[in-house]
Structure formats: C-alpha cells, structure tokens
Design an enzyme around this catalytic site. Structure first.
Site, PDB file in Angstrom:
ATOM      1  N   CYS A   1      10.028  64.738  -1.770  1.00 52.46           N
ATOM      2  CA  CYS A   1       9.283  63.485  -1.925  1.00 52.46           C
ATOM      3  C   CYS A   1       8.450  63.514  -3.217  1.00 52.46           C
ATOM      4  CB  CYS A   1       8.435  63.234  -0.672  1.00 52.46           C
ATOM      5  SG  CYS A   1       7.854  61.522  -0.534  1.00 52.46           S
TER       6      CYS A   1
ATOM      7  N   HIS B   1      12.133  64.053   4.079  1.00 51.07           N
ATOM      8  CA  HIS B   1      11.263  65.176   4.449  1.00 51.07           C
ATOM      9  C   HIS B   1      11.920  66.074   5.498  1.00 51.07           C
ATOM     10  CE1 HIS B   1       7.383  64.055   2.557  1.00 51.07           C
ATOM     11  NE2 HIS B   1       7.847  62.822   2.638  1.00 51.07           N
TER      12      HIS B   1
ATOM     13  N   GLU C   1      11.160  69.051   6.235  1.00 52.76           N
ATOM     14  CA  GLU C   1      10.144  69.888   6.909  1.00 52.76           C
ATOM     15  C   GLU C   1       9.508  69.148   8.078  1.00 52.76           C
ATOM     16  OE1 GLU C   1       9.609  67.963   4.459  1.00 52.76           O
ATOM     17  OE2 GLU C   1       7.498  67.457   4.212  1.00 52.76           O
TER      18      GLU C   1
END
Lengths: 85, 220
Positions: free
Chosen positions: B87, B195, B197
């Site tokens: 990002c 994302h 994660e």
C-alpha cells in the site's frame, strides 16, 4: 542574490483528477454553466540563493524534477524572478 | 533461528504491527526499523508497510524515500534482499525508484476499503514463490491512490518480463492492465496495493494473504 520561485504542479493529461472532476460537477448546481476542463494542482513557493537568474532557474528545475513532481504523473511550470528588495 | 523481517516505520505509518503479527504468526520474527536509522544487520527481509508516511505531504512516498532507512533498504535490495512494499509502502518504493510506475488517485472518486480478489500471475517473485499461477486470493484493499499507471514502454516491459505479479480479478481502482502488484527486474522487490498482512487469519475474514507473507519468509 535571492530569487522567488513559484512551481505550478499539474497532473499530466489522462491522469485521474478526482478533485477537479468533483468541482466541475458541482458548478452547474451553483449556476456556473459552460465551465469545463477544471483541474486541481498545487503550487510550491520558495526563495532561493543563486548567483544569477539562470542558475536559480536551473537549480529550481532540478529540485522540481527530483522531488517536487513525480514525472510519471505530473508536469510543472517553474517561474523565477528576483526577490523583492 | 527464525527468519527476521524488518518492518520500516515512518512518522504516519500505521500498519507496522499488522505486518509484525502476520510474520510472527507464520513463525518468523518481526523487527521494527525506525526510518531515521540505517542499520539492517540481522534482517533477512524487509516490509515497507502501509499508512501515511510523513502525512503523504507533497505526494505519498515523496518524502519517505529520503529517509536514511530507505538508503539502507535500497542497498539491501541491490544485494538481492527481498523487499515488499504494501500500500503506502508500494508508493514509497515507486517514489524511491525501486519499482517502475506510479500510483495515481482511484478512477472513481472514492477511497476504497473492501475485499479484492487477486489472481497470482507469476510465482517468480519474493511475494509469490509459495503460490501457484492462477490462484485467486481474497485480500483487502484500503487506499485512495492505488490506481497503478506507467508509460506504454514500461507496461510492455512488465508484460514481456513477467513482472506483473498480481492482477485484480474485478479492477476496483482503474489500475492499468488490472495491475495489483509488480516486481523489479531482480524479482526480489515487490510492491502491491492490497494488504496481505491483514488477511492472515480466518478471524479477519480471510487467511488468503498468508501464502504471500509465507512466500516472503521463504524468499529470505
């Protein structure tokens, strides 16, 4: 000598400009018909020490290309003039 | 010894603990790296996480790339070390010249925060070594400037060199050629807007990001 530098940063043609598009869409509701091509950029102003105007323009151009704009998406016009006394 | 993933923290970064938690959930060790430092000793891989580094002033990533830590990250990448920008971290890596192109504002007028389905396009990258081409992964996006763009010549090179790592199945933001992730020529530096994660546990709605984070650990 000191020079006043004005950098006018614009999005390049074809680059998404949501702020400009939103303003343009709002204008008819405010009674402003016939306004088109609205684009929103930014200006950066600073003063710069240089021996002469040519050196100031060259250094400001470098600064603009290396930091103030991203050449993939932005263009800029740099204006240099001697600072007011 | 667990693989150590360094996670860069700028003023305004806000996804660093998500990245550390994801790495540690996969058996790695996470270490926060302050942007003003330049020591990467003992680090096996680097994540440049999401957020708003330096308030996104001037442009996202424009100021962050001058941090001492980014100089160290560039040297680490030049030596073949795996680096993933997520990002805002992707924006930082493009501004730093470690990845080609730029992220412009989304095609619509909206900040987007929603799940996105990604298709794995190559397994030859630091982010996808454990995945298979054609895998479809549900991973959240959370951005306003996520619309990938580059000049025609760069796009042709990315295609010819198999450097488009992930594509959106249903392009949410106008990205050129549906690009969600690209890698550098060495394939060790990858940037992506989604994302992974935040998608490493079913409790979060998807664990599909885990294979990407596990690939990064495996590449270290």
């Amino acid at each position: 000598m000191e020079f006043d530098v004005l950098v006018d940063v614009r999005l390049r043609g074809g680059i998404s400009d949501p702020a400009g598009a939103t303003i343009e869409r709002a204008l008819p509701a405010l009674g402003y018909d016939g306004v088109s091509g609205v684009s929103v950029g930014k200006t950066v102003r600073f003063t710069m020490e240089a021996a002469d105007e040519a050196e100031a323009a060259a250094r400001a151009g470098d600064l603009c290309a290396s930091f103030l704009t991203n050449p993939v998406i932005e263009d800029a016009e740099v204006t240099v003039r001697p600072a007011d006394g | 010894m667990a693989t150590t993933v360094g996670v860069v923290v700028f003023p305004g970064t806000n996804c660093e603990m998500d990245a550390v938690t994801a790495v540690e959930g996969l058996g790695g060790s996470g270490r926060l790296l302050w942007h003003g430092d330049d020591d990467l000793s003992g680090v096996d891989a680097v994540v440049v996480p999401g957020g708003f580094a330096h308030g996104d002033y001037l442009r996202p990533g424009a100021i962050a790339r001058f941090s001492p830590m980014m100089g160290a990250v560039a040297r680490f990448a030049a030596d073949g070390g795996p680096v993933v920008g997520i990002c805002n971290g992707f924006q930082v890596l493009t501004e730093a010249g470690l990845l080609p192109g730029a992220l412009q504002k989304n095609r619509g007028l909206k900040f987007l925060c929603q799940p996105a389905t990604l298709r794995v396009e190559t397994t030859a990258s630091a982010l996808t070594g454990r995945a298979s081409v054609g895998d479809e992964l549900s991973v959240p996006i959370n951005h306003f400037e996520g619309n990938y763009t580059c000049d025609d010549e760069t796009l042709a090179r990315l295609r010819d060199e198999d450097r488009i790592v992930l594509r959106y199945v249903d392009n949410p933001n106008g990205s050129m050629d549906d690009i969600a992730a690209v890698c550098n020529e060495g394939r060790n530096v990858v940037g992506l807007m989604p994302h992974p994660e935040r998608a490493c546990d079913e409790l979060l709605g998807s664990a599909d990001g885990a294979i990407l984070m596990a690939s990064l650990l495996a590449a270290a």
